[in-house]
Write a protein that holds these residues in place. Sequence first.
Motif, PDB file in Angstrom:
ATOM      1  N   LYS A  57       0.783  -1.198   0.062  1.00  0.00           N
ATOM      2  CA  LYS A  57      -0.101  -0.131   0.109  1.00  0.00           C
ATOM      3  C   LYS A  57       0.915   1.241  -0.238  1.00  0.00           C
ATOM      4  CE  LYS A  57      -2.636   1.748   3.516  1.00  0.00           C
ATOM      5  NZ  LYS A  57      -3.590   1.594   4.459  1.00  0.00           N
ATOM      6  N   ASN A  58       2.004   1.367   0.665  1.00  0.00           N
ATOM      7  CA  ASN A  58       2.846   2.542   1.055  1.00  0.00           C
ATOM      8  C   ASN A  58       3.958   2.500  -0.173  1.00  0.00           C
ATOM      9  OD1 ASN A  58       1.296   3.474   2.955  1.00  0.00           O
ATOM     10  ND2 ASN A  58       2.085   1.907   4.387  1.00  0.00           N
ATOM     11  N   GLY A  59       4.292   1.578  -1.013  1.00  0.00           N
ATOM     12  CA  GLY A  59       5.230   1.673  -1.757  1.00  0.00           C
ATOM     13  C   GLY A  59       5.829   0.372  -2.416  1.00  0.00           C
ATOM     14  N   HIS A  60       7.096   0.566  -2.971  1.00  0.00           N
ATOM     15  CA  HIS A  60       7.808  -0.699  -3.293  1.00  0.00           C
ATOM     16  C   HIS A  60       9.013  -0.913  -2.338  1.00  0.00           C
ATOM     17  CE1 HIS A  60       5.896   0.646  -7.172  1.00  0.00           C
ATOM     18  NE2 HIS A  60       5.976  -0.741  -7.387  1.00  0.00           N
ATOM     19  N   TYR A  61       9.036  -2.358  -2.134  1.00  0.00           N
ATOM     20  CA  TYR A  61      10.295  -2.865  -1.460  1.00  0.00           C
ATOM     21  C   TYR A  61      11.283  -3.760  -1.851  1.00  0.00           C
ATOM     22  CZ  TYR A  61       7.067  -0.656   1.682  1.00  0.00           C
ATOM     23  OH  TYR A  61       6.134   0.371   2.122  1.00  0.00           O
ATOM     24  N   VAL A  62      12.598  -3.733  -1.346  1.00  0.00           N
ATOM     25  CA  VAL A  62      13.620  -4.846  -2.235  1.00  0.00           C
ATOM     26  C   VAL A  62      13.792  -5.806  -1.167  1.00  0.00           C
ATOM     27  CG1 VAL A  62      15.748  -4.997  -3.476  1.00  0.00           C
ATOM     28  CG2 VAL A  62      14.114  -3.063  -3.927  1.00  0.00           C
ATOM     29  N   ALA A  63      13.917  -7.154  -1.412  1.00  0.00           N
ATOM     30  CA  ALA A  63      14.393  -8.225  -0.572  1.00  0.00           C
ATOM     31  C   ALA A  63      15.674  -8.853  -1.309  1.00  0.00           C
ATOM     32  CB  ALA A  63      13.315  -9.060  -0.423  1.00  0.00           C
ATOM     33  N   VAL A  64      16.938  -8.809  -0.515  1.00  0.00           N
ATOM     34  CA  VAL A  64      17.920  -9.637  -0.969  1.00  0.00           C
ATOM     35  C   VAL A  64      18.015 -10.848  -0.136  1.00  0.00           C
ATOM     36  CG1 VAL A  64      20.353  -9.587  -1.449  1.00  0.00           C
ATOM     37  CG2 VAL A  64      19.163  -7.563  -1.718  1.00  0.00           C
ATOM     38  N   ILE A  65      17.967 -12.202  -0.812  1.00  0.00           N
ATOM     39  CA  ILE A  65      17.947 -13.286  -0.012  1.00  0.00           C
ATOM     40  C   ILE A  65      18.892 -14.457  -0.745  1.00  0.00           C
ATOM     41  CG2 ILE A  65      15.604 -12.922   0.908  1.00  0.00           C
ATOM     42  CD1 ILE A  65      14.532 -14.929  -0.901  1.00  0.00           C
ATOM     43  N   PRO A  66      19.339 -15.330   0.115  1.00  0.00           N
ATOM     44  CA  PRO A  66      20.100 -16.242  -0.557  1.00  0.00           C
ATOM     45  C   PRO A  66      19.387 -17.100  -1.817  1.00  0.00           C
ATOM     46  CG  PRO A  66      20.063 -16.611   1.769  1.00  0.00           C
ATOM     47  CD  PRO A  66      19.105 -15.543   1.541  1.00  0.00           C
TER      48      PRO A  66
END
Length: 160
Positions: A57-66
Amino acid sequence: MSKKVKTNALRKLDQQKIPYEIFTYSVDGDQVDGITVANKIGQPIDEVYKTLVLHGKNGHYVAVIPVEATLNIKAISKVVGEKKLEMLAVKDLEKTTGYIRGGCSPVGMKKQFPTVLDESVQHHETIIVSAGQIGLQMKVKVSDLLHLINAKVSGIADVD
């Protein structure tokens, strides 16, 4: 590989005088999963990370995972303060980040979105992430990456 190939990610590292090592690999069809990439570049699978983009709802996010892990969407939702997050549709990835699937780097996106690295990065001095195009990976110090993209570290991955 010649140093002529410069992606937004590599330009950003150069601007900040952050050292990195480049790995290249050949692309056969659609094989861009991280485990295949780790094997092609001859690096330990647990040091290769994938970049995922989500929206809420509040925007975009980035996840960095194995690369061998699965994103725990509930965990990252809690970290970024969203009730519900969904993976960004592949068709929206390039217009949102400037990168395509399989070549999405946490560095040098069109806009710097809030980013969370899985807590497993604390076990490594360096990790390998996409350098911004398919066939190109970069190894950077975890501390440099965290500082450059102002990322948080939290337990957001489930190992399969």
